[in-house]
Design an enzyme around this catalytic site. Sequence first.
Site, mmCIF file in Angstrom:
data_model
loop_
_atom_site.group_PDB
_atom_site.id
_atom_site.type_symbol
_atom_site.label_atom_id
_atom_site.label_comp_id
_atom_site.label_asym_id
_atom_site.label_seq_id
_atom_site.Cartn_x
_atom_site.Cartn_y
_atom_site.Cartn_z
ATOM 1 N N ARG A 225 0.855 -1.188 0.000
ATOM 2 C CA ARG A 225 0.000 0.000 0.000
ATOM 3 C C ARG A 225 0.894 1.242 0.000
ATOM 4 N NH1 ARG A 225 -3.587 -2.667 -1.561
ATOM 5 N NH2 ARG A 225 -5.537 -3.212 -0.510
ATOM 6 N N HIS A 273 -1.748 0.735 -9.720
ATOM 7 C CA HIS A 273 -2.394 -0.232 -8.809
ATOM 8 C C HIS A 273 -3.031 -1.380 -9.606
ATOM 9 C CE1 HIS A 273 -4.287 -0.625 -4.546
ATOM 10 N NE2 HIS A 273 -4.113 -1.815 -5.109
HETATM 11 P P1 NAP Z 1 -1.808 -12.100 4.005
HETATM 12 O O1 NAP Z 1 -1.950 -13.477 3.457
HETATM 13 O O2 NAP Z 1 -2.734 -11.634 5.077
HETATM 14 O O3 NAP Z 1 -0.282 -11.963 4.527
HETATM 15 C C1 NAP Z 1 0.173 -10.867 5.229
HETATM 16 C C2 NAP Z 1 1.599 -11.120 5.652
HETATM 17 O O4 NAP Z 1 2.121 -9.928 6.238
HETATM 18 C C3 NAP Z 1 1.719 -12.239 6.704
HETATM 19 O O5 NAP Z 1 2.849 -13.035 6.454
HETATM 20 C C4 NAP Z 1 1.913 -11.442 7.998
HETATM 21 O O6 NAP Z 1 2.649 -12.116 8.999
HETATM 22 C C5 NAP Z 1 2.710 -10.269 7.492
HETATM 23 N N1 NAP Z 1 2.624 -9.142 8.427
HETATM 24 C C6 NAP Z 1 1.533 -8.462 8.812
HETATM 25 N N2 NAP Z 1 1.860 -7.522 9.729
HETATM 26 C C7 NAP Z 1 3.187 -7.632 9.917
HETATM 27 C C8 NAP Z 1 4.116 -6.982 10.753
HETATM 28 N N3 NAP Z 1 3.733 -5.999 11.598
HETATM 29 N N4 NAP Z 1 5.402 -7.347 10.712
HETATM 30 C C9 NAP Z 1 5.797 -8.353 9.888
HETATM 31 N N5 NAP Z 1 4.975 -9.038 9.055
HETATM 32 C C10 NAP Z 1 3.678 -8.668 9.085
HETATM 33 O O7 NAP Z 1 -1.910 -11.013 2.841
HETATM 34 P P2 NAP Z 1 -1.688 -11.194 1.257
HETATM 35 O O8 NAP Z 1 -2.866 -11.782 0.603
HETATM 36 O O9 NAP Z 1 -0.364 -11.834 1.030
HETATM 37 O O10 NAP Z 1 -1.655 -9.651 0.804
HETATM 38 C C11 NAP Z 1 -0.715 -8.757 1.374
HETATM 39 C C12 NAP Z 1 -1.037 -7.317 0.971
HETATM 40 O O11 NAP Z 1 -0.739 -7.128 -0.415
HETATM 41 C C13 NAP Z 1 -2.505 -6.903 1.079
HETATM 42 O O12 NAP Z 1 -2.860 -6.575 2.408
HETATM 43 C C14 NAP Z 1 -2.548 -5.692 0.171
HETATM 44 O O13 NAP Z 1 -2.207 -4.523 0.899
HETATM 45 C C15 NAP Z 1 -1.455 -5.974 -0.864
HETATM 46 N N6 NAP Z 1 -2.022 -6.271 -2.201
HETATM 47 C C16 NAP Z 1 -1.741 -5.425 -3.234
HETATM 48 C C17 NAP Z 1 -2.217 -5.700 -4.491
HETATM 49 C C18 NAP Z 1 -1.891 -4.821 -5.658
HETATM 50 O O14 NAP Z 1 -2.466 -4.991 -6.735
HETATM 51 N N7 NAP Z 1 -0.954 -3.914 -5.523
HETATM 52 C C19 NAP Z 1 -3.012 -6.836 -4.721
HETATM 53 C C20 NAP Z 1 -3.285 -7.663 -3.646
HETATM 54 C C21 NAP Z 1 -2.781 -7.383 -2.374
HETATM 55 P P3 NAP Z 1 2.106 -13.484 9.691
HETATM 56 O O15 NAP Z 1 2.257 -14.540 8.613
HETATM 57 O O16 NAP Z 1 3.012 -13.685 10.827
HETATM 58 O O17 NAP Z 1 0.675 -13.246 10.050
HETATM 59 C C1 GLV Z 2 -5.419 -4.810 -4.036
HETATM 60 O O1 GLV Z 2 -4.722 -3.885 -3.814
HETATM 61 C C2 GLV Z 2 -5.800 -5.766 -3.062
HETATM 62 O O2 GLV Z 2 -5.570 -5.544 -1.859
HETATM 63 O O3 GLV Z 2 -6.367 -6.802 -3.476
#
Ligand code: NAP
Ligand code: GLV
Length: 310
Positions: A225, A273
């Site tokens: 983000r 994005h």
């Molecule tokens: P997820 O499965 O919930 O994984 C989040 C990861 O971040 C977990 O490994 C978590 O640790 C770690 N984390 C959270 N808080 C932390 C902290 N304070 N210190 C260290 N590690 C921390 O999420 P995801 O599906 O992979 O997605 C991640 C993010 O990508 C989304 O929240 C979104 O902001 C972004 N995103 C962007 C796009 C885009 O198009 N640009 C698309 C999709 C997602 P634990 O494993 O220990 O819980």
């Molecule tokens: C996109 O940014 C998502 O969080 O899926």
Amino acid sequence: MGVILVHVAGDDSAPWAEELKRQAPELDARGLDAVDDPAAVEVAITWKLPHGLYRGFPNLKLIQSMAAGVDHILADPQRPAQVPVARVVDPWMGRSMVHHVTLAVLRWHRRMDWLEELRAGPTWPTGVVFDADAVRVGVLGLGHLGQAVAKAMQGLGFQAAGWSRSPKSIDGLACHHGPDGLRELAAGSSVLVCLLPLTGETAGILNAGLFELMPPGSLLVNVGRGGHLVEADLTAALDSGRLAAAALDVFGTEPLPKDHPFWADRRIYLTPHIASEINPVTATRAFVENIRRVRAGEPPIGLIDPAKGY
Ligand code: NAP
Ligand code: GLV
């Protein structure tokens, strides 16, 4: 059966409601304008619903984010705290994110911008060697997307390591956690990929203190983000050469304002994005399953913990 509210800020919600009806014709899916009885709204599937509106639906059973991130929902100070919030969990998004990050890493590693400039000469350089061993990818966030990216980087023959909130053990991947783990990861990474959720703990994490630990000429990829990045620190790190380039897909203000200096900075690979845009067909499958689950009294897939913020 209640109404399924579908709302996409700044876009047309109608195609989403239509896809829901196509996959599950029994659902009464509507955009915000077509909701005449707020008490009938059972599930809200949303991307950036204006703050204050969730609390107007007294019988809401689920707030389903139309994204992997839920920061846009948790930021609503009036959100009814008792209503569960779920994010999208969709393998399609992992694949798309892998493609996006791979493009950025290879553009930097294979010096594509410099190669493009050679046409102006034209110039035919010799003795160019791309040292793949110098590419060490540190992934911040080892969730669904972070793990997919780390594995893909290893598949390309690059070293990869990751960082998460809780300790992890993942076959073949060096895993770090906690503040010391973050410093170790940054010091050992020539590429940092941010795939963290935006929370109180992670806001501003991409800052001068972190860049300073990385080897000179490194790459930053922010696909988490915009709020993760301290923009002034990025410009300073690019000016000093600590970072050679940054691939930014997300921004503090979206769309990125037309007069923002990042538009003119060729060291920044800008994308609007779209790293892993949500796919209406596959994401709707996840929505339909979660509607079924809440109606059956089962926990939704992707249920988040509001206390952690993700
Ligand atoms: P997820 O499965 O919930 O994984 C989040 C990861 O971040 C977990 O490994 C978590 O640790 C770690 N984390 C959270 N808080 C932390 C902290 N304070 N210190 C260290 N590690 C921390 O999420 P995801 O599906 O992979 O997605 C991640 C993010 O990508 C989304 O929240 C979104 O902001 C972004 N995103 C962007 C796009 C885009 O198009 N640009 C698309 C999709 C997602 P634990 O494993 O220990 O819980
Ligand atoms: C996109 O940014 C998502 O969080 O899926």
